[in-house]
Each structure stands twice: as C-alpha cells, then as structure tokens.
Design an enzyme around this catalytic site. Structure first.
Site, mmCIF file in Angstrom:
data_model
loop_
_atom_site.group_PDB
_atom_site.id
_atom_site.type_symbol
_atom_site.label_atom_id
_atom_site.label_comp_id
_atom_site.label_asym_id
_atom_site.label_seq_id
_atom_site.Cartn_x
_atom_site.Cartn_y
_atom_site.Cartn_z
ATOM 1 N N ASP A 38 -2.418 5.997 -86.528
ATOM 2 C CA ASP A 38 -2.567 6.972 -85.821
ATOM 3 C C ASP A 38 -2.349 8.297 -86.554
ATOM 4 O O ASP A 38 -1.644 8.496 -87.414
ATOM 5 C CB ASP A 38 -1.641 7.100 -84.594
ATOM 6 N N SER A 83 -9.689 0.671 -80.492
ATOM 7 C CA SER A 83 -9.231 0.047 -79.060
ATOM 8 C C SER A 83 -10.444 -0.004 -78.350
ATOM 9 O O SER A 83 -11.532 0.407 -78.383
ATOM 10 C CB SER A 83 -8.149 0.948 -78.640
ATOM 11 N N ASN A 86 -11.375 3.276 -77.367
ATOM 12 C CA ASN A 86 -11.973 4.090 -78.549
ATOM 13 C C ASN A 86 -13.535 4.219 -78.424
ATOM 14 O O ASN A 86 -14.067 5.402 -78.722
ATOM 15 C CB ASN A 86 -11.698 3.765 -79.856
#
Ligand code: FPP
Length: 261
Positions: A38, A83, A86
């Site tokens: 991240d 994800s 996303n």
C-alpha cells in the site's frame, strides 16, 4: 526450504545501524509471508508525480521482496496486487495497472526460472483483460514444474467473494449428492479456497500505516501475526523485510492455546 547462505549473506551485506542479518534466527524464518502493498499513490503524489509512477516504482519493491523471500528460504510469498474493489479507481489507473501486471510478469519470468519460483494467482482472473489473462496463464504454464518458492499474486481478489465461492462449490456437491452436509467442515472449505494446499500466512505485512485488512485473506489470517509499517510500498526494502521478520520472531504465537515450554 532451500537457502543459499553465501548468496543470502552477500545480499544482506552493508547493513544499516538498526538491523543486520545476524538479528534473524534463520531456523525460525516464517514459511509464508503475505504483503498488502500500500502507498504507491501517496509516494507518487508526495513527489509531484502521477499516481501511476508510484505503481511503476512499486514493481522494483516487489522484485526486491521476491528476491528477499527466495534468499531467506520462504516457502510462500503472497501479495495483494488488485482487489475486487480496485475496479472503482479511474479507468486510466486500472488500465495502467493491468498493463503493468502483464509487462512485469513477462519481464520477471527469467528471474522466476533462475530462482525456481512457481507462480500462483488468488482471485477471479476471468474478469481481467485478455492480454493480462494470457500472460498470467503463460506464467503459470512456464513455472508449473518449478519446485522452489511459491509466489502468489492476488489479482481481482476479494476474501468474502472467495469464501462465498468455496461455499457455492461445496453446496453444489451436496446438491449433487456427492457429499452429505455433515461432511462440510473447515478442511473441505479450505480445499476450495484459492489458497488450497498452501500453509496459512505466518506473517502479514502492511505498508503505509493503514490498520485494516481490506477484504484480504479473512479466513487464512485467523492466527497470522501482523506487522504494519509507515513505510510506503515503493520505499519498502530488503531491510524493512528483515525488520518485519525480526518483529515476528519476537512474538509469542499461541494459536489460542498457552505456551508450554
Ligand atoms: C496500493 O497503493 C497498490 C496497488 C493497488 C497496486 C499494487 C501494484 C504494484 C505494487 C505494482 C506491481 C505489481 C505487480 C503485481 C506487477 P495505492 O494506489 O492504494 O496507494 P495509496 O493508498 O497511497 O493511494
């Protein structure tokens, strides 16, 4: 797991002040480390760059994480790359990421061959652009007979969707009369998760200081140790990896029981 000590020591020469390879007990290196990568966007924005430049820089950190994991002798390295949520990002960023996944995979295939790394994916790949899907399949095919570390990329992955999918597969088998409802247990569900056959992560690393799971491996992280660092993913180095392992080795893992020795 195989570990080349000479290569490991050379890789970890020039230690910074706070951490050295000698601080790690090589007999107790985790089997499976998973990473929520991240902070790419913030890394880029802080430098006045486009967010996409953060993702491009993140590829270098990922290569270093793979190399580090191989050198340390991990059995599995898994990373959360994209994800199911996303897709809500701007189309331009989604397109860039899909392109980056494909080009990176092609570029890194020689490393996977050299280091005997076997690729694996967690997630529903059917929704990916064809080009990305084809490259992923090529990666799977070309590394299928590798016997070293498993490198798993979670792409279009969501843990709730994964668990619902496993339940659906099991329900279909019950409906078809292949198994009875009382045969449905944890081990059967586990066999139908994307992670089937892999050990659960021992250590989860999340970069950029966020304290949440973001729908990642909810089932598999039941007893995993968490390590959160403020370092943004593009800045995450082999030394940060070592710091995470040193922290892990300082923990007492009881898996719900008590320490007996
Ligand atoms: C999170 O940062 C990162 C991602 C959503 C993408 C991860 C992709 C890479 C590390 C590139 C290389 C990956 C592969 C598999 C080749 P963010 O964009 O959420 O950052 P922010 O929270 O600062 O906005």
């Amino acid at each position: 797991m195989f570990r080349d000590l000479d290569k490991l020591r050379a890789y970890y020469a020039d230690a910074p002040e706070d951490i050295r390879l000698e601080d790690i007990d090589l007999e107790r290196v985790p089997s499976h480390v998973s990473i929520i990568m991240d902070g790419n966007g913030r890394w880029a924005t802080a430098r006045g760059l486009d967010r996409s430049q953060g993702h491009v820089a993140g590829v270098d950190s990922l290569r270093e994480a793979v190399t580090t994991s191989v050198r340390l002798g991990l059995d599995v390295l898994s990373v959360y790359a994209f994800s199911t949520e996303n897709w809500r990002r701007p189309q331009r960023e989604v397109d860039l990421l899909m392109h980056l996944f494909a080009t990176t995979l092609v570029n890194e295939l020689p490393l996977f061959h050299q280091e005997n790394v076997r690729l694996r994916f967690f997630g529903d790949l059917t929704a990916l652009p064809e080009q990305t899907r084809l490259v992923f399949q090529r990666g799977l095919d070309e590394t299928a007979d590798h016997t070293g570390m498993v490198f798993a990329l979670a792409v279009n992955y969501g843990s709730r969707a994964e668990i619902a999918r496993a339940a659906r597969i099991v329900a279909e088998r019950v409906a078809a009369g292949e198994i009875s409802p009382n045969e449905v247990d944890e081990s059967l569900l586990e066999k139908n998760l994307y992670t089937a056959g892999l050990p659960d992560p021992d250590l989860l690393i999340r970069t950029s200081g966020e304290l949440r799971l973001s729908n990642y491996l909810l089932w598999q992280l039941a007893y995993t140790e968490f390590y959160v660092t403020d370092t943004l993913w593009p800045d995450f180095s082999r030394w940060d990896f070592l710091r995470a392992i040193a922290s892990f080795q300082g923990r007492s893992r009881r898996f719900g029981g008590v320490v007996t020795s």
